[in-house]
Design a protein around this motif. Structure first.
Motif, PDB file in Angstrom:
ATOM      1  N   PRO A  60     143.994  90.922  61.252  1.00 41.29           N
ATOM      2  CA  PRO A  60     143.658  89.520  61.534  1.00 41.29           C
ATOM      3  C   PRO A  60     143.107  89.318  62.945  1.00 41.29           C
ATOM      4  O   PRO A  60     143.205  90.216  63.784  1.00 41.29           O
ATOM      5  CB  PRO A  60     145.010  88.796  61.391  1.00 41.29           C
ATOM      6  N   ASN A  61     142.564  88.153  63.194  1.00 43.69           N
ATOM      7  CA  ASN A  61     142.072  87.826  64.533  1.00 43.69           C
ATOM      8  C   ASN A  61     143.190  88.018  65.558  1.00 43.69           C
ATOM      9  O   ASN A  61     144.321  87.610  65.315  1.00 43.69           O
ATOM     10  CB  ASN A  61     141.601  86.363  64.598  1.00 43.69           C
ATOM     11  N   GLY A  62     142.829  88.647  66.672  1.00 39.25           N
ATOM     12  CA  GLY A  62     143.803  88.822  67.753  1.00 39.25           C
ATOM     13  C   GLY A  62     144.761  89.988  67.537  1.00 39.25           C
ATOM     14  O   GLY A  62     145.690  90.193  68.313  1.00 39.25           O
ATOM     15  N   ALA A  63     144.527  90.800  66.494  1.00 36.89           N
ATOM     16  CA  ALA A  63     145.449  91.909  66.184  1.00 36.89           C
ATOM     17  C   ALA A  63     145.371  93.039  67.212  1.00 36.89           C
ATOM     18  O   ALA A  63     146.290  93.837  67.323  1.00 36.89           O
ATOM     19  CB  ALA A  63     145.162  92.457  64.791  1.00 36.89           C
ATOM     20  N   GLY A  64     144.250  93.125  67.935  1.00 32.84           N
ATOM     21  CA  GLY A  64     144.117  94.170  68.958  1.00 32.84           C
ATOM     22  C   GLY A  64     142.994  95.163  68.692  1.00 32.84           C
ATOM     23  O   GLY A  64     142.881  96.177  69.387  1.00 32.84           O
ATOM     24  N   LYS A  65     142.138  94.864  67.740  1.00 36.47           N
ATOM     25  CA  LYS A  65     141.099  95.822  67.327  1.00 36.47           C
ATOM     26  C   LYS A  65     140.091  96.102  68.459  1.00 36.47           C
ATOM     27  O   LYS A  65     139.833  97.258  68.800  1.00 36.47           O
ATOM     28  CB  LYS A  65     140.353  95.296  66.077  1.00 36.47           C
ATOM     29  N   THR A  66     139.538  95.034  69.022  1.00 32.64           N
ATOM     30  CA  THR A  66     138.554  95.232  70.086  1.00 32.64           C
ATOM     31  C   THR A  66     139.204  95.849  71.316  1.00 32.64           C
ATOM     32  O   THR A  66     138.591  96.654  72.025  1.00 32.64           O
ATOM     33  CB  THR A  66     137.850  93.895  70.438  1.00 32.64           C
ATOM     34  N   THR A  67     140.468  95.495  71.545  1.00 33.89           N
ATOM     35  CA  THR A  67     141.192  96.102  72.676  1.00 33.89           C
ATOM     36  C   THR A  67     141.240  97.625  72.484  1.00 33.89           C
ATOM     37  O   THR A  67     141.080  98.384  73.452  1.00 33.89           O
ATOM     38  CB  THR A  67     142.611  95.509  72.779  1.00 33.89           C
ATOM     39  N   ILE A  68     141.431  98.073  71.261  1.00 35.63           N
ATOM     40  CA  ILE A  68     141.442  99.521  71.009  1.00 35.63           C
ATOM     41  C   ILE A  68     140.081 100.133  71.324  1.00 35.63           C
ATOM     42  O   ILE A  68     140.005 101.190  71.965  1.00 35.63           O
ATOM     43  CB  ILE A  68     141.906  99.816  69.565  1.00 35.63           C
TER      44      ILE A  68
END
Ligand code: ATP
Length: 282
Positions: A60-68
């Motif tokens: 979901p949005n904000g799950a941390g994907k782009t942070t990874i």
């Protein structure tokens, strides 16, 4: 849309496609975590990817994907854990060094040099991999021109993957949206990566552009024999192309597996889709 069904096999650290199991994973992530002040954005993230695997990172949005992705490219330094590219720890490296080690990415929001021609955007992506010395470049020595010519022809060849070679002289900002997204992928490929990270490559594309993108991602993997990891909200794309998928929620992996396993995993249905028995979108 055709669906690829790949057998995943257990190797130390996780599962990868059977065809990649003869070689160590190209990317290995161990117990990765990052805190922003009091917020733990990613925690205990463990992940491996085979040399020619197409992997998906969803949640979901904000799950941390782009942070990874930001951790994998050293835009962020991890608070905990390790990232190994071909067995080499990327800790403390600069982003361009990680790029030279074989990690390239595209961004959720298109980041092209819009006033520059398409070709120049690709050449900029290639620049990190070029080896002429500063003196050769300033003095315009033959070695400089030789590499420049080779780079130009390579850039045109890369553009031809997407049938964009005739657009080489058009300003990037003048391209339609879908073509700008494709150009971002070509630019990332220009650095000769071993792992290509695509952040929402289908965002804003219509269904026929998305179907074409899916074929092109496979073509890129097959042609260059590289791994691809994509973050994507378009479940048709993810389920149609990814061989292994990791599902993230609140910065932690809640499920890993093949598209079929993910689609039917009750934890994913509950947490990711937010409702029971509603895996239709998945
Ligand atoms: N530089 C930062 N400083 C503080 N918090 C951050 C920073 N970068 C990310 N976060 C937080 O980390 C969490 C994960 O964000 P991230 O952008 O990785 O999610 P995402 O899964 O990519 O979401 P989306 O699908 O909406 O793009 C969010 O709570 C976000 O606000």
């Amino acid at each position: 849309m055709s669906k690829e069904s790949t057998k995943l096999v257990e190797v130390p650290g996780g599962v990868i496609p059977e065809r990649d199991a003869g070689a160590p994973p190209v990317l290995e992530v161990r117990h990765l975590g990052i805190d922003f002040g009091g917020l733990t954005a990613v925690d205990d993230f463990n992940f491996i990817i085979g040399r020619t695997e197409i992997g998906g990172l969803i949640g979901p949005n904000g799950a941390g994907k782009t942070t990874i992705f930001n951790l994998l490219t050293n835009v962020y330094q991890p608070t905990r854990g390790h990232i190994l590219v071909n067995g080499v720890d990327t800790r403390g490296k600069k982003t361009y060094e990680v790029n030279r080690m074989g990690i390239a990415r595209t961004f959720q929001n298109i980041r092209l040099f819009k006033a520059l021609p398409v070709l120049d955007n690709v050449l900029i992506g290639m620049h990190n991999a070029m080896t002429y010395r500063l003196g050769a470049s300033v003095l315009r020595l033959p070695s400089f021109w030789k590499q420049e010519r080779a780079a130009r022809s390579r850039a045109l060849e890369l553009l031809s993957i997407f049938g964009m070679q005739d657009l080489a002289d058009v300003p990037a900002g003048g391209l339609p949206y879908g073509a700008q997204r494709r150009l971002e992928i070509v630019r990332a490929l220009a650095s000769g990566p071993k792992v290509l990270l695509l952040d929402e490559p289908a965002a804003g594309m219509n269904p026929s552009e998305t179907a074409e993108l899916m074929e092109n991602i496979r073509k890129i993997r097959d042609t260059f024999q590289i791994a691809v990891i994509l973050i994507e909200h378009d479940m048709n794309l993810v389920m149609g192309i990814c061989e292994g998928i990791a599902v993230l929620n609140y910065g932690q992996i809640i499920a890993k597996g093949t598209p079929q396993e993910i689609r039917t995993d009750p934890v994913v249905i509950e947490a990711y889709l937010g409702k029971k028995g509603g895996a239709a979108g998945c």
